[in-house]
Design a protein around this motif. Structure first.
Motif, PDB file in Angstrom:
ATOM      1  N   ALA A 161       0.759  -1.228   0.061  1.00 42.30           N
ATOM      2  CA  ALA A 161      -0.252   0.065   0.053  1.00 42.30           C
ATOM      3  C   ALA A 161       0.924   1.145   0.112  1.00 42.30           C
ATOM      4  N   GLY A 162       1.955   1.121   0.086  1.00 43.64           N
ATOM      5  CA  GLY A 162       3.078   2.104   0.168  1.00 43.64           C
ATOM      6  C   GLY A 162       3.380   2.772  -1.262  1.00 43.64           C
ATOM      7  N   ALA A 163       4.270   3.931  -1.084  1.00 44.33           N
ATOM      8  CA  ALA A 163       4.382   4.730  -2.287  1.00 44.33           C
ATOM      9  C   ALA A 163       5.042   3.805  -3.548  1.00 44.33           C
ATOM     10  N   ILE A 164       5.801   3.036  -3.384  1.00 49.51           N
ATOM     11  CA  ILE A 164       6.269   2.043  -4.454  1.00 49.51           C
ATOM     12  C   ILE A 164       5.238   0.946  -4.709  1.00 49.51           C
ATOM     13  N   GLY A 165       5.171   0.203  -3.498  1.00 51.54           N
ATOM     14  CA  GLY A 165       4.078  -1.117  -3.568  1.00 51.54           C
ATOM     15  C   GLY A 165       2.849  -0.684  -4.227  1.00 51.54           C
ATOM     16  N   SER A 166       2.068   0.321  -4.111  1.00 46.94           N
ATOM     17  CA  SER A 166       0.841   0.683  -4.567  1.00 46.94           C
ATOM     18  C   SER A 166       0.793   0.783  -5.882  1.00 46.94           C
ATOM     19  N   MET A 167       2.191   1.058  -6.537  1.00 47.07           N
ATOM     20  CA  MET A 167       2.210   1.348  -8.025  1.00 47.07           C
ATOM     21  C   MET A 167       2.922  -0.237  -8.541  1.00 47.07           C
ATOM     22  N   ALA A 168       3.645  -0.779  -7.738  1.00 44.91           N
ATOM     23  CA  ALA A 168       4.236  -2.220  -8.246  1.00 44.91           C
ATOM     24  C   ALA A 168       3.323  -3.007  -8.520  1.00 44.91           C
ATOM     25  N   GLY A 169       2.116  -3.151  -7.570  1.00 48.18           N
ATOM     26  CA  GLY A 169       1.288  -4.489  -7.828  1.00 48.18           C
ATOM     27  C   GLY A 169       0.438  -4.085  -9.009  1.00 48.18           C
ATOM     28  N   GLN A 170       0.057  -2.762  -9.362  1.00 47.00           N
ATOM     29  CA  GLN A 170      -0.723  -2.500 -10.653  1.00 47.00           C
ATOM     30  C   GLN A 170       0.360  -2.759 -11.936  1.00 47.00           C
ATOM     31  N   ILE A 171       1.486  -2.200 -11.720  1.00 45.94           N
ATOM     32  CA  ILE A 171       2.302  -2.402 -13.019  1.00 45.94           C
ATOM     33  C   ILE A 171       2.730  -3.879 -13.315  1.00 45.94           C
ATOM     34  N   ALA A 172       2.870  -4.649 -12.314  1.00 47.98           N
ATOM     35  CA  ALA A 172       2.957  -6.110 -12.554  1.00 47.98           C
ATOM     36  C   ALA A 172       1.780  -6.405 -13.150  1.00 47.98           C
ATOM     37  N   ARG A 173       0.766  -6.380 -12.921  1.00 55.15           N
ATOM     38  CA  ARG A 173      -0.557  -6.740 -13.524  1.00 55.15           C
ATOM     39  C   ARG A 173      -0.593  -6.288 -15.105  1.00 55.15           C
ATOM     40  N   ARG A 174      -0.290  -5.149 -15.209  1.00 52.09           N
ATOM     41  CA  ARG A 174      -0.253  -4.487 -16.614  1.00 52.09           C
ATOM     42  C   ARG A 174       1.086  -5.032 -17.468  1.00 52.09           C
ATOM     43  N   LEU A 175       1.935  -5.602 -16.801  1.00 55.03           N
ATOM     44  CA  LEU A 175       3.228  -6.361 -17.555  1.00 55.03           C
ATOM     45  C   LEU A 175       2.920  -7.790 -18.129  1.00 55.03           C
ATOM     46  N   GLY A 176       1.773  -8.280 -17.526  1.00 52.22           N
ATOM     47  CA  GLY A 176       1.571  -9.515 -17.727  1.00 52.22           C
ATOM     48  C   GLY A 176       1.152 -10.563 -16.456  1.00 52.22           C
ATOM     49  N   ALA A 177       1.571 -10.285 -15.297  1.00 59.71           N
ATOM     50  CA  ALA A 177       1.214 -11.170 -14.229  1.00 59.71           C
ATOM     51  C   ALA A 177       0.030 -11.657 -13.990  1.00 59.71           C
ATOM     52  N   ALA A 178      -0.426 -12.855 -13.815  1.00 57.60           N
ATOM     53  CA  ALA A 178      -1.647 -13.312 -13.728  1.00 57.60           C
ATOM     54  C   ALA A 178      -2.169 -13.312 -12.371  1.00 57.60           C
ATOM     55  N   ARG A 179      -1.425 -13.286 -11.356  1.00 57.61           N
ATOM     56  CA  ARG A 179      -1.884 -13.202  -9.826  1.00 57.61           C
ATOM     57  C   ARG A 179      -0.829 -12.416  -9.060  1.00 57.61           C
ATOM     58  N   VAL A 180      -1.232 -11.361  -8.331  1.00 62.29           N
ATOM     59  CA  VAL A 180      -0.623 -10.249  -7.681  1.00 62.29           C
ATOM     60  C   VAL A 180      -1.003 -10.372  -6.220  1.00 62.29           C
ATOM     61  N   ILE A 181      -0.074 -10.418  -5.325  1.00 59.96           N
ATOM     62  CA  ILE A 181      -0.205 -10.810  -3.816  1.00 59.96           C
ATOM     63  C   ILE A 181       0.489  -9.495  -3.311  1.00 59.96           C
ATOM     64  N   GLY A 182      -0.213  -8.882  -2.033  1.00 59.79           N
ATOM     65  CA  GLY A 182       0.659  -7.664  -1.462  1.00 59.79           C
ATOM     66  C   GLY A 182       0.693  -8.141  -0.051  1.00 59.79           C
ATOM     67  N   SER A 183       1.598  -7.145   0.770  1.00 57.86           N
ATOM     68  CA  SER A 183       1.691  -7.489   2.022  1.00 57.86           C
ATOM     69  C   SER A 183       1.329  -6.097   2.578  1.00 57.86           C
ATOM     70  N   THR A 184       0.742  -5.968   3.855  1.00 56.90           N
ATOM     71  CA  THR A 184       0.431  -4.717   4.445  1.00 56.90           C
ATOM     72  C   THR A 184       0.384  -4.895   6.249  1.00 56.90           C
ATOM     73  N   GLY A 185       0.237  -3.961   6.928  1.00 55.94           N
ATOM     74  CA  GLY A 185       0.266  -3.902   8.345  1.00 55.94           C
ATOM     75  C   GLY A 185      -1.337  -3.742   8.786  1.00 55.94           C
ATOM     76  N   SER A 186      -2.322  -3.482   7.978  1.00 54.32           N
ATOM     77  CA  SER A 186      -3.468  -3.287   8.660  1.00 54.32           C
ATOM     78  C   SER A 186      -4.738  -3.950   7.696  1.00 54.32           C
ATOM     79  N   ALA A 187      -5.679  -4.331   8.208  1.00 51.48           N
ATOM     80  CA  ALA A 187      -6.850  -4.750   7.698  1.00 51.48           C
ATOM     81  C   ALA A 187      -7.483  -4.021   6.574  1.00 51.48           C
ATOM     82  N   ASP A 188      -7.424  -2.513   7.258  1.00 53.28           N
ATOM     83  CA  ASP A 188      -7.906  -1.568   6.568  1.00 53.28           C
ATOM     84  C   ASP A 188      -7.202  -1.341   5.149  1.00 53.28           C
ATOM     85  N   LYS A 189      -6.124  -1.089   5.194  1.00 48.92           N
ATOM     86  CA  LYS A 189      -5.365  -1.270   3.762  1.00 48.92           C
ATOM     87  C   LYS A 189      -5.343  -2.385   2.981  1.00 48.92           C
ATOM     88  N   ALA A 190      -5.788  -3.689   3.642  1.00 47.87           N
ATOM     89  CA  ALA A 190      -5.821  -4.914   2.932  1.00 47.87           C
ATOM     90  C   ALA A 190      -7.219  -4.661   2.007  1.00 47.87           C
TER      91      ALA A 190
END
Length: 343
Positions: A161-190
Motif C-alpha cells: 500500500a506504500g508509495a512504491i508497492g501501490s504502484m508495483a502491484g498495478q504495474i506487474a499486472r499490466r506487464l502480464g502477471a496473472a496473480r498479484v499478492i501484496g502485504s500490509t500491516g492493517s486490515a483496512d489497507k488490505a
C-alpha cells in the motif's frame, strides 16, 4: 512585476529522532534567499514529496551509511525531497523563464534556489503531481530494467500500500502477471488494496507466520518479488519461490522503521541453497541507475490511465507546517500511496 521574496520558510531538523518519530524533531525556520548565481532559478514550490527514507537520513547513525543517494541530516539542516514548482525568477544562462513549471530536488521549503541544470521542465497546464513525484517510475524501472515480468507470473509485493508497492502491484499486472499478492500491516489497507489496486490477495502482518500466509496465498509458488521490507518476508519469499523466480530488492523498511531506532542494518536468514537449485535471481536495485526510464514511465502511465483502472494513489497534506506530521504518520504506517504536501 511583483517584488521577489527575500525570506522563505524551510523545515529543518532540530534534533536526531530517538525511538518513535514525532514531529517535535522538526521546526519551521525563516531562511534568507540568496541572490541568483549564473544558471540558477528561483522556484515557488507547489508540491513536494515526503519520503520514509527521511527517517533514516535524520537518524544519528546516518553519517556512517555508505552509498545511499540521500543527503544525511544533522540538527539545523533543511530537509529536501522531490518537488514541483513555478519559476518566478531566472538568470539568462538558465534557459528557463518565469511561469515555467519544473521539478527539482529541493522540497520541504516554500521557495528554492535551484541550479537549472538540476531542473526538469514539465508540461504547462493541469498536471497530477503524483505522476511526477510518486514512485511509480521506481516500480516501473524495477519491473522492466531491474527484473522482468513474464505473462502468467505470480507476483508478490511487500508494503503493497506504500508509495512504491501501490504502484508495483498495478504495474506487474499490466506487464502480464496473472496473480498479484501484496502485504500490509492493517486490515483496512488490505481491503483498499484489493478494491482500489486490484490485488488478488493481501497478507496482513497480524502475528501469524508470514511464511504460512504466503503459502496459502500462493500455493504454487511465486515468480516475482518486489521487496521493500526485508526480514521474514524475504525469507518466506525465497522458500516459496518457483524455478526461475526473480526478486528486486528495493529497500528494507523493517530496519529503517525499527521501533527502537532507524538503522541501515537489515539482517535476515534465507535458505541460500534455494538460489542455485531454483535458479532464483535476487537483485538489489535502485531506479537512479536508470533515470532515462522516467520519460518512458510517464508515457506508459498516461496510456494505462485512459481506461480508468490504473490509479496513482496519493495522500495529500496541505501547508508546510503539516509536513512533519505527514512524515510522522507515513513512518507510522498510517498512509496510502505517495505522500505529498501542497503549498
Amino acid at each position: 512585476m511583483p517584488a521577489l521574496p527575500r525570506i522563505t520558510r524551510h523545515v529543518t531538523l532540530t534534533a536526531h529522532p530517538e525511538g518513535t518519530l514525532t514531529s517535535s524533531s522538526f521546526a519551521l525556520t525563516d531562511v534568507p534567499l540568496p541572490s541568483l548565481a549564473p544558471h540558477e532559478v528561483l522556484v515557488r514550490n507547489r508540491w513536494f514529496r515526503v519520503s520514509i527514507s527521511t527517517r533514516l537520513m535524520a537518524s544519528r547513525e546516518a553519517t556512517a551509511i555508505k552509498g545511499i543517494p540521500f543527503p544525511t541530516l544533522k540538527p539545523g539542516d533543511s530537509l529536501a525531497d522531490g518537488a514541483i514548482g513555478e519559476v518566478i525568477a531566472a538568470t539568462p544562462e538558465s534557459g528557463l523563464a518565469p511561469g515555467m513549471i519544473v521539478s527539482h530536488r529541493l522540497g520541504w521549503r516554500e521557495h528554492a534556489v535551484v541550479d537549472a541544470r538540476h531542473c526538469k521542465r514539465l508540461p504547462s497546464g493541469p498536471l497530477d503531481p503524483a505522476a511526477y513525484l510518486g514512485h511509480g517510475w521506481t516500480a516501473y524501472a524495477a519491473l522492466t530494467r531491474g527484473i522482468t515480468v513474464k505473462r502468467g507470473d505470480t507476483a508478490l509485493v511487500s508494503s503493497g500500500a506504500g508509495a512504491i508497492g501501490s504502484m508495483a502491484g498495478q504495474i506487474a499486472r499490466r506487464l502480464g502477471a496473472a496473480r498479484v499478492i501484496g502485504s500490509t500491516g492493517s486490515a483496512d489497507k488490505a481491503g483498499w488494496m484489493t478494491q482500489a489496486l486490484g490485488y488478488d490477495a493481501v497478507i496482513v502482518r497480524n502475528g501469524k507466520p508470514f511464511a504460512t500466509q504466503l503459502a496459502d496465498a500462493a500455493p504454487d509458488g511465486i515468480d516475482v518479488f518486489v521487496d521493500m521490507v526485508g526480514g521474514e518476508q524475504l525469507t518466506a519469499a525465497v522458500a516459496q519461490a518457483r524455478e526461475g523466480a526473480r526478486f528486486a530488492i528495493l529497500g528494507a523498511l523493517g530496519a529503517e522503521l525499527h521501533a527502537n531506532h532507524s538503522t541501515s542494518v537489515a539482517p535476515t536468514e534465507i535458505d541460500a541453497f534455494q538460489l542455485p537449485i531454483k535458479g532464483i535471481t535476487l537483485r538489489g536495485y535502485s531506479a537512479d541507475d536508470d533515470e532515462d526510464v522516467f520519460d518512458e514511465w510517464i508515457k506508459r502511465q498516461n496510456a494505462w490511465r485512459l481506461d480508468g483502472s490504473f490509479h496513482l494513489p496519493c495522500t495529500m497534506f496541505h501547508g508546510l507546517e503539516n509536513a512533519p506530521l505527514a512524515l510522522q504518520e507515513a513512518c507510522a504506517g498510517k498512509l496510502k500511496g505517495v505522500v505529498l504536501v501542497e503549498l
